[in-house]
Design an enzyme around this catalytic site. Structure first.
Site, PDB file in Angstrom:
ATOM      1  N   ARG A 111     -11.885  15.092   7.295  1.00 11.50           N
ATOM      2  CA  ARG A 111     -12.626  15.518   6.092  1.00 11.50           C
ATOM      3  C   ARG A 111     -14.040  15.925   6.469  1.00 11.50           C
ATOM      4  O   ARG A 111     -14.681  15.287   7.302  1.00 11.50           O
ATOM      5  CB  ARG A 111     -12.693  14.387   5.064  1.00 11.50           C
ATOM      6  CG  ARG A 111     -11.365  13.984   4.485  1.00 11.50           C
ATOM      7  CD  ARG A 111     -11.564  13.039   3.288  1.00 11.50           C
ATOM      8  NE  ARG A 111     -10.325  12.400   2.930  1.00 11.50           N
ATOM      9  CZ  ARG A 111     -10.139  11.076   2.944  1.00 11.50           C
ATOM     10  NH1 ARG A 111     -11.119  10.252   3.287  1.00 11.50           N
ATOM     11  NH2 ARG A 111      -8.972  10.583   2.599  1.00 11.50           N
TER      12      ARG A 111
ATOM     13  N   GLU B 271      -8.424  -5.411   4.464  1.00 10.38           N
ATOM     14  CA  GLU B 271      -8.223  -5.080   3.054  1.00 10.38           C
ATOM     15  C   GLU B 271      -6.997  -5.780   2.471  1.00 10.38           C
ATOM     16  O   GLU B 271      -7.013  -6.189   1.311  1.00 10.38           O
ATOM     17  CB  GLU B 271      -8.075  -3.554   2.911  1.00 10.38           C
ATOM     18  CG  GLU B 271      -9.400  -2.833   3.140  1.00 10.38           C
ATOM     19  CD  GLU B 271      -9.254  -1.366   3.532  1.00 10.38           C
ATOM     20  OE1 GLU B 271      -8.924  -1.114   4.704  1.00 10.38           O
ATOM     21  OE2 GLU B 271      -9.461  -0.510   2.677  1.00 10.38           O
TER      22      GLU B 271
ATOM     23  N   HIS C   7     -13.040   2.756  -0.588  1.00  5.92           N
ATOM     24  CA  HIS C   7     -13.144   1.723   0.464  1.00  5.92           C
ATOM     25  C   HIS C   7     -13.844   0.468  -0.065  1.00  5.92           C
ATOM     26  O   HIS C   7     -14.339  -0.338   0.724  1.00  5.92           O
ATOM     27  CB  HIS C   7     -13.980   2.216   1.675  1.00  5.92           C
ATOM     28  CG  HIS C   7     -13.303   3.208   2.563  1.00  5.92           C
ATOM     29  ND1 HIS C   7     -14.014   4.141   3.271  1.00  5.92           N
ATOM     30  CD2 HIS C   7     -11.997   3.398   2.863  1.00  5.92           C
ATOM     31  CE1 HIS C   7     -13.173   4.892   3.976  1.00  5.92           C
ATOM     32  NE2 HIS C   7     -11.945   4.466   3.742  1.00  5.92           N
TER      33      HIS C   7
ATOM     34  N   ARG D  81      -2.387  -1.973  -3.655  1.00  5.25           N
ATOM     35  CA  ARG D  81      -3.606  -1.209  -3.462  1.00  5.25           C
ATOM     36  C   ARG D  81      -3.525   0.027  -4.351  1.00  5.25           C
ATOM     37  O   ARG D  81      -2.579   0.798  -4.269  1.00  5.25           O
ATOM     38  CB  ARG D  81      -3.737  -0.774  -2.009  1.00  5.25           C
ATOM     39  CG  ARG D  81      -4.926   0.116  -1.818  1.00  5.25           C
ATOM     40  CD  ARG D  81      -5.017   0.649  -0.417  1.00  5.25           C
ATOM     41  NE  ARG D  81      -6.178   1.511  -0.319  1.00  5.25           N
ATOM     42  CZ  ARG D  81      -6.172   2.708   0.236  1.00  5.25           C
ATOM     43  NH1 ARG D  81      -5.057   3.198   0.742  1.00  5.25           N
ATOM     44  NH2 ARG D  81      -7.267   3.422   0.291  1.00  5.25           N
TER      45      ARG D  81
ATOM     46  N   ASN E 150       0.879  -1.163   0.000  1.00  5.65           N
ATOM     47  CA  ASN E 150       0.000   0.000   0.000  1.00  5.65           C
ATOM     48  C   ASN E 150       0.923   1.222   0.000  1.00  5.65           C
ATOM     49  O   ASN E 150       1.438   1.612   1.040  1.00  5.65           O
ATOM     50  CB  ASN E 150      -0.887  -0.042   1.245  1.00  5.65           C
ATOM     51  CG  ASN E 150      -1.874   1.112   1.300  1.00  5.65           C
ATOM     52  OD1 ASN E 150      -1.810   2.032   0.487  1.00  5.65           O
ATOM     53  ND2 ASN E 150      -2.781   1.057   2.260  1.00  5.65           N
TER      54      ASN E 150
END
Ligand code: ADP
Length: 400
Positions: A241, A381, A180, A91, A7
């Site tokens: 965010r 993940e 996601h 990823r 990642n």
């Protein structure tokens, strides 16, 4: 088969090495962090508990990946494994409309990925760099891209189109993509398994509540709507965010308050959300502050919770009912308080929370009589990336 999962971010590379095929075993995991900064370091940890953290000069991603490969070789347990990394799964944040599933990387795929960087200028370039370096440093080892957007490519146009001039979609690809996806799809599958029912027959709402937060509606295993949009900024209130705001707000920031576009972008992505509301981004600390009587912390929790409730209501309507509401990621898996607050209004759907089970973070924490199941499923993940990589590499061998 040994599969390395990477990642790659702008200043860090997280890695996990799995033994796949004959079971699924995580062998080593770690991070090369603060790449390009003075205090860069590499930390790795093997399943046998062997740990290693050392400062290391990591001027760029190439040096960082070299350090990762060296570290893997250094772990006794992984030594054999690294000599034989047989596939690398990456990823990749944005797969646009081009990728509805994971892809074995060749030159054509690389060309599309480079084009997609226009849509994700912050997130895709580090992944591409990671792929390029692996192709060079591990010649002959196949690379696979696993996309955050892919699982949401099943959304219908009524969900992914904005009420904007259609040419913006046609010419500039402005639409909802959702992110996601790897996490949502994984917990949806795991939820079906835990319920002992086929995914194809289920209406699920999955809530990924971590630093980034998003929520997805699954009908029969297909994502039909999700809260993140053209970028990961839309939807829920997150750590830093804003989530949904009136789209006129950023224009006001720029035109009337004199912020540069970059400053407005930073404000919405890095200085808003929980951090903006109460000065803290970490939900554990916010909960503690609220318990100690901080009004700002309580308000931040209220705003966070209310936004999730509204999305659950909207997605229940979109699905025409819901069988289970599933929570995952840091907040979703661990905070029984936030889960309980979020689910409070949904008694009208027939949902009954078993508070004792909720506090134990049990997989199913609704009561036996509950008409809707409430669930926590830890997301993974990296495991999904390892599985997809293994599948594609194994398939390639069969066809080769
Ligand atoms: P990321 O999106 O970076 O992977 P995580 O999924 O690890 O993030 O989620 C991080 C968030 O989860 C933080 O806000 C953290 O405070 C929160 N969190 C972790 N454990 C708990 C807990 N026990 N109670 C409340 N919040 C928690």
């Amino acid at each position: 088969m040994n599969i390395l999962v990477l990642n790659s971010g702008s200043s860090s590379i997280k890695f996990q090495l799995f033994g796949m095929g004959d079971g699924e075993r995580l062998l080593v995991k770690g991070i090369a962090d603060k790449i390009g900064l003075e205090d860069s370091f590499l930390r790795s940890e093997a399943v046998n508990g062997e740990q290693n953290r050392q400062p290391m000069v990591l001027p760029d991603h190439r040096a960082a990946l070299q350090a990762v490969f060296d570290a893997l070789r250094g772990h006794e347990q992984a030594e054999e494994a690294t000599n034989g990394i047989e596939g690398v799964g990456h990823r990749v944040v944005h797969g646009g409309e081009e990728f509805g599933e994971s892809a074995l990387i060749d030159n054509d795929v690389m060309a599309i990925l480079r084009q997609l960087s226009e849509l994700a200028p912050l997130h895709n370039p580090p992944s591409i760099l990671g792929i390029e370096v692996c192709r060079e440093m591990l010649p002959g080892v196949p690379n696979v891209a696993v996309f955050d957007t892919a699982a949401h490519q099943t959304m219908p146009p009524k969900a992914y189109l904005y009420g904007l001039p259609l040419d913006l979609y046609r010419k500039h690809r402005i639409r909802k993509y959702g992110f996601h996806g790897t996490s949502h799809a994984y917990v949806a599958r795991e939820a079906a398994r835990a319920l002992g029912r086929p995914l194809a027959n289920l209406k699920l709402i999955t809530c990924h509540l971590g630093n980034g937060c998003s929520i997805t509606a699954f009908a029969g295993g297909r994502s039909i709507d999700t809260s993140m949009g053209f970028t990961p900024l839309e939807g829920l209130v997150m750590g830093t965010r804003s989530g949904d705001v009136d789209p006129a707000v950023p224009l006001y920031l720029v035109k009337d308050l004199g912020l540069s576009p970059e400053e407005a972008d930073d404000l919405l992505n890095k200085e808003s959300g929980l951090l903006g509301l109460c000065g803290t981004r970490d939900m554990r600390d916010i909960e503690a502050q609220a318990r100690q009587g901080s009004e700002a912390a309580q308000t931040a929790i209220d705003v966070f919770v209310y936004r999730v409730q509204k999305y659950i209501g909207a997605y229940t309507a979109a699905l025409g009912g819901v069988d289970a509401i599933v929570f995952t990621a840091g907040i979703g898996q661990n905070s029984s308080y936030i889960r309980s607050e979020i689910l409070r209004p949904f008694g009208y759907l027939g949902l009954r929370v078993d508070e004792a089970k909720n506090q134990q973070n049990r997989t199913i924490f609704s009561t036996g009589e509950s008409g809707v199941q409430a669930m926590t499923i830890p997301t993974d993940e990296e495991l999904v990336i390892a599985r997809d990589t293994y599948d594609l590499v194994a398939r390639r061998r069969v066809t080769a």
